[in-house]
Scaffold this motif. Structure first.
Motif, PDB file in Angstrom:
ATOM      1  N   ILE A  13     -17.766  -1.948  67.930  1.00  0.00           N
ATOM      2  CA  ILE A  13     -19.138  -2.101  68.414  1.00  0.00           C
ATOM      3  C   ILE A  13     -19.969  -0.961  67.827  1.00  0.00           C
ATOM      4  O   ILE A  13     -19.587   0.207  67.944  1.00  0.00           O
ATOM      5  CB  ILE A  13     -19.177  -2.053  69.956  1.00  0.00           C
ATOM      6  CG1 ILE A  13     -18.351  -3.195  70.552  1.00  0.00           C
ATOM      7  CG2 ILE A  13     -20.616  -2.096  70.462  1.00  0.00           C
ATOM      8  CD1 ILE A  13     -18.157  -3.114  72.064  1.00  0.00           C
ATOM      9  N   PRO A  14     -21.102  -1.265  67.173  1.00  0.00           N
ATOM     10  CA  PRO A  14     -21.938  -0.205  66.612  1.00  0.00           C
ATOM     11  C   PRO A  14     -22.352   0.811  67.686  1.00  0.00           C
ATOM     12  O   PRO A  14     -22.581   0.452  68.848  1.00  0.00           O
ATOM     13  CB  PRO A  14     -23.157  -0.972  66.075  1.00  0.00           C
ATOM     14  CG  PRO A  14     -22.635  -2.353  65.790  1.00  0.00           C
ATOM     15  CD  PRO A  14     -21.620  -2.605  66.872  1.00  0.00           C
ATOM     16  N   GLU A  15     -22.424   2.074  67.298  1.00  0.00           N
ATOM     17  CA  GLU A  15     -22.649   3.163  68.256  1.00  0.00           C
ATOM     18  C   GLU A  15     -23.912   3.006  69.087  1.00  0.00           C
ATOM     19  O   GLU A  15     -23.911   3.298  70.277  1.00  0.00           O
ATOM     20  CB  GLU A  15     -22.648   4.515  67.530  1.00  0.00           C
ATOM     21  CG  GLU A  15     -21.251   5.018  67.222  1.00  0.00           C
ATOM     22  CD  GLU A  15     -20.342   5.062  68.452  1.00  0.00           C
ATOM     23  OE1 GLU A  15     -20.755   5.583  69.507  1.00  0.00           O
ATOM     24  OE2 GLU A  15     -19.214   4.561  68.356  1.00  0.00           O
ATOM     25  N   GLN A  16     -25.014   2.596  68.478  1.00  0.00           N
ATOM     26  CA  GLN A  16     -26.262   2.443  69.236  1.00  0.00           C
ATOM     27  C   GLN A  16     -26.119   1.357  70.302  1.00  0.00           C
ATOM     28  O   GLN A  16     -26.603   1.504  71.425  1.00  0.00           O
ATOM     29  CB  GLN A  16     -27.427   2.125  68.288  1.00  0.00           C
ATOM     30  CG  GLN A  16     -28.770   2.113  68.981  1.00  0.00           C
ATOM     31  CD  GLN A  16     -29.930   1.897  68.014  1.00  0.00           C
ATOM     32  OE1 GLN A  16     -29.753   1.789  66.809  1.00  0.00           O
ATOM     33  NE2 GLN A  16     -31.128   1.827  68.555  1.00  0.00           N
ATOM     34  N   ILE A  17     -25.443   0.277  69.970  1.00  0.00           N
ATOM     35  CA  ILE A  17     -25.207  -0.796  70.938  1.00  0.00           C
ATOM     36  C   ILE A  17     -24.239  -0.313  72.006  1.00  0.00           C
ATOM     37  O   ILE A  17     -24.443  -0.547  73.206  1.00  0.00           O
ATOM     38  CB  ILE A  17     -24.689  -2.068  70.229  1.00  0.00           C
ATOM     39  CG1 ILE A  17     -25.804  -2.652  69.352  1.00  0.00           C
ATOM     40  CG2 ILE A  17     -24.189  -3.091  71.236  1.00  0.00           C
ATOM     41  CD1 ILE A  17     -25.382  -3.819  68.496  1.00  0.00           C
ATOM     42  N   ARG A  18     -23.184   0.385  71.599  1.00  0.00           N
ATOM     43  CA  ARG A  18     -22.202   0.916  72.559  1.00  0.00           C
ATOM     44  C   ARG A  18     -22.881   1.825  73.580  1.00  0.00           C
ATOM     45  O   ARG A  18     -22.611   1.762  74.772  1.00  0.00           O
ATOM     46  CB  ARG A  18     -21.090   1.674  71.834  1.00  0.00           C
ATOM     47  CG  ARG A  18     -20.136   2.406  72.770  1.00  0.00           C
ATOM     48  CD  ARG A  18     -18.985   3.028  72.023  1.00  0.00           C
ATOM     49  NE  ARG A  18     -18.033   2.035  71.603  1.00  0.00           N
ATOM     50  CZ  ARG A  18     -17.224   1.359  72.427  1.00  0.00           C
ATOM     51  NH1 ARG A  18     -17.260   1.584  73.697  1.00  0.00           N
ATOM     52  NH2 ARG A  18     -16.384   0.468  71.966  1.00  0.00           N
ATOM     53  N   ALA A  19     -23.775   2.687  73.119  1.00  0.00           N
ATOM     54  CA  ALA A  19     -24.476   3.600  74.028  1.00  0.00           C
ATOM     55  C   ALA A  19     -25.315   2.826  75.039  1.00  0.00           C
ATOM     56  O   ALA A  19     -25.354   3.173  76.226  1.00  0.00           O
ATOM     57  CB  ALA A  19     -25.339   4.573  73.229  1.00  0.00           C
ATOM     58  N   VAL A  49     -17.654 -10.649  71.268  1.00  0.00           N
ATOM     59  CA  VAL A  49     -16.837  -9.961  70.282  1.00  0.00           C
ATOM     60  C   VAL A  49     -17.761  -9.669  69.100  1.00  0.00           C
ATOM     61  O   VAL A  49     -18.520 -10.537  68.669  1.00  0.00           O
ATOM     62  CB  VAL A  49     -15.637 -10.824  69.832  1.00  0.00           C
ATOM     63  CG1 VAL A  49     -14.880 -10.155  68.701  1.00  0.00           C
ATOM     64  CG2 VAL A  49     -14.720 -11.115  71.007  1.00  0.00           C
ATOM     65  N   PHE A  50     -17.709  -8.459  68.604  1.00  0.00           N
ATOM     66  CA  PHE A  50     -18.585  -8.067  67.508  1.00  0.00           C
ATOM     67  C   PHE A  50     -17.886  -8.300  66.171  1.00  0.00           C
ATOM     68  O   PHE A  50     -16.713  -7.953  65.998  1.00  0.00           O
ATOM     69  CB  PHE A  50     -19.036  -6.617  67.689  1.00  0.00           C
ATOM     70  CG  PHE A  50     -20.012  -6.500  68.833  1.00  0.00           C
ATOM     71  CD1 PHE A  50     -21.369  -6.568  68.605  1.00  0.00           C
ATOM     72  CD2 PHE A  50     -19.553  -6.392  70.135  1.00  0.00           C
ATOM     73  CE1 PHE A  50     -22.272  -6.519  69.657  1.00  0.00           C
ATOM     74  CE2 PHE A  50     -20.442  -6.335  71.202  1.00  0.00           C
ATOM     75  CZ  PHE A  50     -21.802  -6.395  70.959  1.00  0.00           C
ATOM     76  N   VAL A  51     -18.630  -8.923  65.257  1.00  0.00           N
ATOM     77  CA  VAL A  51     -18.081  -9.330  63.960  1.00  0.00           C
ATOM     78  C   VAL A  51     -19.107  -9.050  62.864  1.00  0.00           C
ATOM     79  O   VAL A  51     -20.303  -8.989  63.130  1.00  0.00           O
ATOM     80  CB  VAL A  51     -17.724 -10.839  63.950  1.00  0.00           C
ATOM     81  CG1 VAL A  51     -16.643 -11.165  64.958  1.00  0.00           C
ATOM     82  CG2 VAL A  51     -18.958 -11.706  64.184  1.00  0.00           C
ATOM     83  N   PRO A  52     -18.650  -8.902  61.614  1.00  0.00           N
ATOM     84  CA  PRO A  52     -19.607  -8.808  60.512  1.00  0.00           C
ATOM     85  C   PRO A  52     -20.315 -10.156  60.343  1.00  0.00           C
ATOM     86  O   PRO A  52     -19.694 -11.214  60.518  1.00  0.00           O
ATOM     87  CB  PRO A  52     -18.740  -8.519  59.288  1.00  0.00           C
ATOM     88  CG  PRO A  52     -17.395  -8.153  59.805  1.00  0.00           C
ATOM     89  CD  PRO A  52     -17.273  -8.769  61.161  1.00  0.00           C
ATOM     90  N   ARG A  53     -21.586 -10.102  60.039  1.00  0.00           N
ATOM     91  CA  ARG A  53     -22.367 -11.344  59.883  1.00  0.00           C
ATOM     92  C   ARG A  53     -21.720 -12.306  58.881  1.00  0.00           C
ATOM     93  O   ARG A  53     -21.660 -13.495  59.115  1.00  0.00           O
ATOM     94  CB  ARG A  53     -23.785 -11.007  59.430  1.00  0.00           C
ATOM     95  CG  ARG A  53     -24.640 -12.215  59.128  1.00  0.00           C
ATOM     96  CD  ARG A  53     -26.052 -11.840  58.752  1.00  0.00           C
ATOM     97  NE  ARG A  53     -26.695 -11.084  59.803  1.00  0.00           N
ATOM     98  CZ  ARG A  53     -27.200 -11.612  60.919  1.00  0.00           C
ATOM     99  NH1 ARG A  53     -27.116 -12.908  61.115  1.00  0.00           N
ATOM    100  NH2 ARG A  53     -27.773 -10.854  61.828  1.00  0.00           N
TER     101      ARG A  53
END
Length: 124
Positions: free
Chosen positions: A110-116, A97-101
């Protein structure tokens, strides 16, 4: 942490392998910055099915794919293989699960670069 008292890699070490395979991919292919990035992935769930024991210093190969790519989370499937073998010695499932630090309680997109990068691994 290599071999346990029974002469094989201990079950908890497999989870470390899963984490390494996933994060190496996210760093290299998705641009994840685990030290300074604004968004990080945290493990919400994991499991492992053991099929064959590994023992140090045996070489282990890993396969990674995405079983489900959601808006804020991703489910990975990981296979660990004895070098040169086609049948997995261990099959893992891992949910990020993606969360703010700074706030590890609120899921974010999910940030776009990671999603891609993750989309390239979607099972099909």
């Amino acid at each position: 942490m290599d071999n346990d008292i029974y002469g094989h890699v201990n079950n908890v070490v497999y989870y470390s392998y899963f984490d390494t395979v996933i994060n190496r991919y996210l760093i290299q292919e998705g641009g994840l910055d685990p030290w300074n990035g604004e968004v990080i992935g945290v493990c919400a769930e994991s499991s492992c099915r053991y099929r064959a024991a590994f023992a140090f210093p045996e070489d282990i190969e890993a396969g990674l794919r995405v079983a489900r790519l959601g808006g804020r989370s991703v489910t990975y499937e990981i296979g660990l293989f004895k070098a040169g073998r086609e049948e997995a010695g261990a099959e893992g499932r891992f949910v990020h699960v993606f969360v703010p630090r700074g706030d590890m309680t609120t899921a974010v997109a999910i940030p776009e670069q990671i999603r891609a990068a993750l989309a390239k691994l979607q099972a099909g």
